[in-house]
Design a protein around this motif. Structure first.
Motif, PDB file in Angstrom:
ATOM      1  N   VAL A   1       0.844  -1.194   0.000  1.00 17.12           N
ATOM      2  CA  VAL A   1       0.000   0.000   0.000  1.00 17.12           C
ATOM      3  C   VAL A   1       0.880   1.244   0.000  1.00 17.12           C
ATOM      4  CG1 VAL A   1      -1.837   1.251   1.222  1.00 17.12           C
ATOM      5  CG2 VAL A   1      -1.763  -1.247   1.309  1.00 17.12           C
ATOM      6  N   ARG A   2       0.464   2.221  -0.792  1.00 16.08           N
ATOM      7  CA  ARG A   2       1.114   3.532  -0.767  1.00 16.08           C
ATOM      8  C   ARG A   2       0.092   4.516  -0.214  1.00 16.08           C
ATOM      9  NH1 ARG A   2       3.674   5.299  -5.974  1.00 16.08           N
ATOM     10  NH2 ARG A   2       5.188   3.805  -5.212  1.00 16.08           N
ATOM     11  N   PHE A   3       0.523   5.258   0.814  1.00 12.33           N
ATOM     12  CA  PHE A   3      -0.326   6.279   1.429  1.00 12.33           C
ATOM     13  C   PHE A   3       0.180   7.661   1.020  1.00 12.33           C
ATOM     14  CE2 PHE A   3      -0.639   2.738   4.536  1.00 12.33           C
ATOM     15  CZ  PHE A   3      -2.008   2.543   4.486  1.00 12.33           C
ATOM     16  N   HIS A   4      -0.734   8.569   0.800  1.00 16.33           N
ATOM     17  CA  HIS A   4      -0.392   9.939   0.408  1.00 16.33           C
ATOM     18  C   HIS A   4       0.537  10.604   1.434  1.00 16.33           C
ATOM     19  CE1 HIS A   4      -0.835  13.956  -1.231  1.00 16.33           C
ATOM     20  NE2 HIS A   4      -1.180  14.383  -0.029  1.00 16.33           N
ATOM     21  N   GLU A   5       0.308  10.346   2.701  1.00 15.26           N
ATOM     22  CA  GLU A   5       1.047  11.007   3.779  1.00 15.26           C
ATOM     23  C   GLU A   5       2.423  10.380   4.050  1.00 15.26           C
ATOM     24  OE1 GLU A   5      -3.287  11.522   4.100  1.00 15.26           O
ATOM     25  OE2 GLU A   5      -2.006   9.770   3.872  1.00 15.26           O
ATOM     26  N   VAL A   6       2.755   9.291   3.384  1.00 16.31           N
ATOM     27  CA  VAL A   6       4.026   8.592   3.610  1.00 16.31           C
ATOM     28  C   VAL A   6       4.881   8.784   2.364  1.00 16.31           C
ATOM     29  CG1 VAL A   6       5.098   6.381   4.167  1.00 16.31           C
ATOM     30  CG2 VAL A   6       2.825   6.923   5.070  1.00 16.31           C
ATOM     31  N   GLU A   7       5.878   9.677   2.483  1.00 12.70           N
ATOM     32  CA  GLU A   7       6.606  10.120   1.297  1.00 12.70           C
ATOM     33  C   GLU A   7       7.887   9.358   0.991  1.00 12.70           C
ATOM     34  OE1 GLU A   7       7.089  14.321   1.722  1.00 12.70           O
ATOM     35  OE2 GLU A   7       4.929  14.668   1.748  1.00 12.70           O
ATOM     36  N   ASP A   8       8.447   8.649   1.978  1.00 10.22           N
ATOM     37  CA  ASP A   8       9.714   7.958   1.706  1.00 10.22           C
ATOM     38  C   ASP A   8       9.857   6.732   2.611  1.00 10.22           C
ATOM     39  OD1 ASP A   8      10.496   8.916   4.235  1.00 10.22           O
ATOM     40  OD2 ASP A   8      11.586  10.607   3.389  1.00 10.22           O
ATOM     41  N   ARG A   9      10.941   6.016   2.416  1.00 10.02           N
ATOM     42  CA  ARG A   9      11.182   4.787   3.170  1.00 10.02           C
ATOM     43  C   ARG A   9      11.261   5.037   4.679  1.00 10.02           C
ATOM     44  NH1 ARG A   9      12.739  -0.358   1.894  1.00 10.02           N
ATOM     45  NH2 ARG A   9      13.704  -1.508   3.600  1.00 10.02           N
ATOM     46  N   ASN A  10      11.884   6.145   5.087  1.00 12.41           N
ATOM     47  CA  ASN A  10      11.987   6.445   6.522  1.00 12.41           C
ATOM     48  C   ASN A  10      10.606   6.598   7.164  1.00 12.41           C
ATOM     49  OD1 ASN A  10      14.781   6.363   6.460  1.00 12.41           O
ATOM     50  ND2 ASN A  10      14.987   8.568   6.122  1.00 12.41           N
ATOM     51  N   ALA A  11       9.714   7.305   6.475  1.00 13.70           N
ATOM     52  CA  ALA A  11       8.355   7.470   6.990  1.00 13.70           C
ATOM     53  C   ALA A  11       7.629   6.127   7.014  1.00 13.70           C
ATOM     54  CB  ALA A  11       7.585   8.482   6.148  1.00 13.70           C
ATOM     55  N   ALA A  12       7.889   5.294   6.012  1.00 11.86           N
ATOM     56  CA  ALA A  12       7.263   3.968   5.950  1.00 11.86           C
ATOM     57  C   ALA A  12       7.759   3.085   7.098  1.00 11.86           C
ATOM     58  CB  ALA A  12       7.555   3.316   4.597  1.00 11.86           C
ATOM     59  N   GLU A  13       9.062   3.111   7.357  1.00 15.27           N
ATOM     60  CA  GLU A  13       9.629   2.309   8.449  1.00 15.27           C
ATOM     61  C   GLU A  13       9.069   2.742   9.805  1.00 15.27           C
ATOM     62  OE1 GLU A  13      11.377  -0.386   8.741  1.00 15.27           O
ATOM     63  OE2 GLU A  13      11.933  -0.661   6.652  1.00 15.27           O
TER      64      GLU A  13
END
Length: 180
Positions: A62-74
């Motif tokens: 899933v890709r969320f609009h508010e999650v812009e990069d790998r660091n935010a995803a982690e």
């Protein structure tokens, strides 16, 4: 009034653009994670808007609009995702139920005697199991029509089939042939 329902748990980040693996906790991931839908982080007012969701090697990415990069995803790893739903909402097919509709139902034996309450639903690869608190412990009952022939949400109960030992593992038959 709405009911908070768990729809997924965020796993590992995937790639560098902020995609995350999500372990779905819903029978309708294509609905709950459709583009444009929003999910909330459990225990937080923060919402995440789905940009896209796809199957990748048996996982939901899933890709969320508010999650812009790998660091935010982690940073989201382990987060539980919820949605607010109308308590009257039901699946399209009459023989299907949401977990939230089953949990708390009174469990009746074939004779109509209350023998426990549904405390949870375990989703296993082969079939779903009802977790039933019996007062003497917990019993697991496969949630199939042959064993649970009647579910009545309006009455707040379900009825079990007449199957010896269904609620107690290893229940032994007793007989008078042992000399007592």
């Amino acid at each position: 009034m709405s009911v908070e329902v768990l729809v997924g748990v965020v796993g590992r980040a995937h790639g560098i653009r902020g995609d995350v693996a999500v372990e779905p906790r819903t029978d309708e991931p294509e609905v709950r994670f459709a583009a444009g839908r929003a999910v909330r982080i459990e225990g937080s007012p923060r919402w995440l808007t789905v940009v896209s969701a796809r199957d990748h090697s048996g996982r939901l990415l899933v890709r969320f609009h508010e999650v812009e990069d790998r660091n935010a995803a982690e940073a989201l790893r382990g987060v539980r995702l919820v949605v607010d739903v109308d308590p009257a909402e039901r699946p399209d097919r009459p023989e299907e139920y949401y977990d939230r509709q089953l949990i708390g139902l009174r469990v009746l034996d074939a004779a109509g005697t209350e023998v426990g309450r549904v405390s949870g639903v375990a989703h296993l690869p082969a079939q779903d199991l009802l977790e039933i608190d019996t007062g003497d412990g917990q019993a697991l009952v496969p949630f199939v029509t042959e064993l649970v022939p009647d579910v009545d949400l309006d009455q707040g109960q379900l009825r079990l089939a007449d199957v010896p030992g269904l609620l107690s593992a290893g229940e032994a038959e007793t007989s008078d042939e042992d000399g007592d």
